[in-house]
Design an enzyme around this catalytic site. Structure first.
Site, PDB file in Angstrom:
ATOM      1  N   ASP A  45    -137.580  47.383 -55.751  1.00  0.00           N
ATOM      2  CA  ASP A  45    -138.459  47.765 -54.647  1.00  0.00           C
ATOM      3  C   ASP A  45    -137.736  48.694 -53.680  1.00  0.00           C
ATOM      4  OD1 ASP A  45    -136.787  45.892 -53.500  1.00  0.00           O
ATOM      5  OD2 ASP A  45    -138.386  44.531 -52.838  1.00  0.00           O
ATOM      6  N   SER A  46    -136.469  48.979 -53.968  1.00  0.00           N
ATOM      7  CA  SER A  46    -135.737  50.039 -53.270  1.00  0.00           C
ATOM      8  C   SER A  46    -136.450  51.374 -53.382  1.00  0.00           C
ATOM      9  CB  SER A  46    -134.318  50.161 -53.829  1.00  0.00           C
ATOM     10  OG  SER A  46    -134.344  50.270 -55.250  1.00  0.00           O
ATOM     11  N   ASP A  84    -138.468  43.984 -59.634  1.00  0.00           N
ATOM     12  CA  ASP A  84    -138.593  43.206 -58.401  1.00  0.00           C
ATOM     13  C   ASP A  84    -140.037  42.789 -58.149  1.00  0.00           C
ATOM     14  OD1 ASP A  84    -135.978  43.151 -57.451  1.00  0.00           O
ATOM     15  OD2 ASP A  84    -136.176  45.043 -56.367  1.00  0.00           O
ATOM     16  N   LYS A 112    -137.407  39.675 -60.601  1.00  0.00           N
ATOM     17  CA  LYS A 112    -136.399  39.281 -59.612  1.00  0.00           C
ATOM     18  C   LYS A 112    -137.074  38.855 -58.321  1.00  0.00           C
ATOM     19  CE  LYS A 112    -133.418  42.382 -57.901  1.00  0.00           C
ATOM     20  NZ  LYS A 112    -133.692  42.400 -56.427  1.00  0.00           N
ATOM     21  N   GLU A 114    -136.241  37.481 -54.299  1.00  0.00           N
ATOM     22  CA  GLU A 114    -135.249  37.382 -53.229  1.00  0.00           C
ATOM     23  C   GLU A 114    -135.481  36.123 -52.407  1.00  0.00           C
ATOM     24  OE1 GLU A 114    -135.151  40.765 -50.674  1.00  0.00           O
ATOM     25  OE2 GLU A 114    -135.104  42.216 -52.308  1.00  0.00           O
ATOM     26  N   GLU A 181    -125.841  40.200 -53.268  1.00  0.00           N
ATOM     27  CA  GLU A 181    -125.737  41.465 -52.537  1.00  0.00           C
ATOM     28  C   GLU A 181    -125.002  41.268 -51.218  1.00  0.00           C
ATOM     29  OE1 GLU A 181    -128.466  45.157 -50.799  1.00  0.00           O
ATOM     30  OE2 GLU A 181    -129.384  43.622 -52.060  1.00  0.00           O
TER      31      GLU A 181
END
EC number: 2.1.2.11
Length: 266
Positions: A45-46, A84, A112, A114, A181
């Protein structure tokens, strides 16, 4: 080469061989990354920041993630595709299952999420239903407003202790991979040793089982003009993107990246 699977990644960890992961958002770059030997393509999602120009990842939608996953799938040549789940796409069990299904149908091999220890329940639900999950701990960009910015996580002993406990709990819940991270190198090394699943680092030192960077960062491209401490510009000394990609994979595989200067202390 045979396709990269979760079994492949587990074997690499057990054999002490490093895993090279890189973000990817389109078919052309996917093909180039595969030709360079990248093991895992992360549709991150970057993209909300490096492609769309937002100041965070929060505006990214599931539909956009599915679109870019499908693009990457078309160019993929054997890498594992990790996508993501974007902000608030797994706030409930139903959302987690429906949105994961959407991404898997678009071409992801794994999703993924978070968070922290609270991820155990959605991870368990997804794993039981055949969806492999990577848990993302440490600096979690979707929580940037709670964290107070993009800061190293786990420097205080209480934080470090909680992160170690969360990692083990998420493995127990069914997580198939872990991403750390911006975590102190020593803490990342401890977590990597404590769990049996592969651990990928970004700003987490050299002792993790593999590394990931954002493609724009490793090519020396940045909207801000200033790269994070954990980034190395692999275009330096190279005449092509293909050369930079190969240099990145080689540096991850031989352990020369990241160097001590790319990590954080407690």
């Amino acid at each position: 080469m045979p396709d990269v699977t979760l079994t492949t990644l587990q074997s690499l960890k057990q054999g002490g061989d490093k895993i090279a992961m890189l973000t990817c958002y389109d078919a052309t770059f996917a093909r180039a990354a595969c030709q360079a030997g990248v093991d895992v393509l992360l549709v991150g999602d970057s993209l909300g920041m490096v492609l769309q120009g937002h100041d965070s990842t929060l505006p990214v939608s599931v539909e956009e993630m599915a679109y870019h996953t499908a693009c990457v799938k078309r160019g993929n040549q054997g890498a594992l595709i990790l996508t993501d789940l974007p902000f608030m796409a797994y706030a409930t069990a139903e959302q987690a299952m429906n949105n994961s299904a959407r991404l898997m149908q678009a071409g992801a091999h794994m999703v993924k999420l978070e968070g922290a220890g609270w991820l155990a329940e959605p991870i368990r639900l997804l794993a039981e239903r055949g969806v492999p999950v990577c848990a993302h701990l440490g600096l979690t960009p979707q929580a940037v407003n709670i964290l107070g910015g993009y800061k190293v996580q786990g420097r205080q002993e209480a934080q470090a202790r909680q992160m170690r406990a969360d990692a083990m709990a998420l493995e127990q819940a069914g997580a198939a991979m872990l991403l750390l991270e911006c975590v102190p190198s020593e803490l990342a090394a401890e977590i990597t040793q404590a769990v049996k699943i592969p651990v990928i680092g970004i700003g987490a030192g050299a002792a993790t089982d593999g590394q990931v960077l954002v493609q724009h960062d490793m090519l020396g491209l940045s909207l801000s003009g200033r790269a994070p401490k954990f980034v190395r510009n692999f275009m330096e000394g190279q005449s092509s993107i293909h050369g930079a990609l190969s240099a990145y994979v080689q540096a991850v595989k031989d352990g020369s990246f990241p160097a001590a200067e790319h990590g954080f202390s407690a």
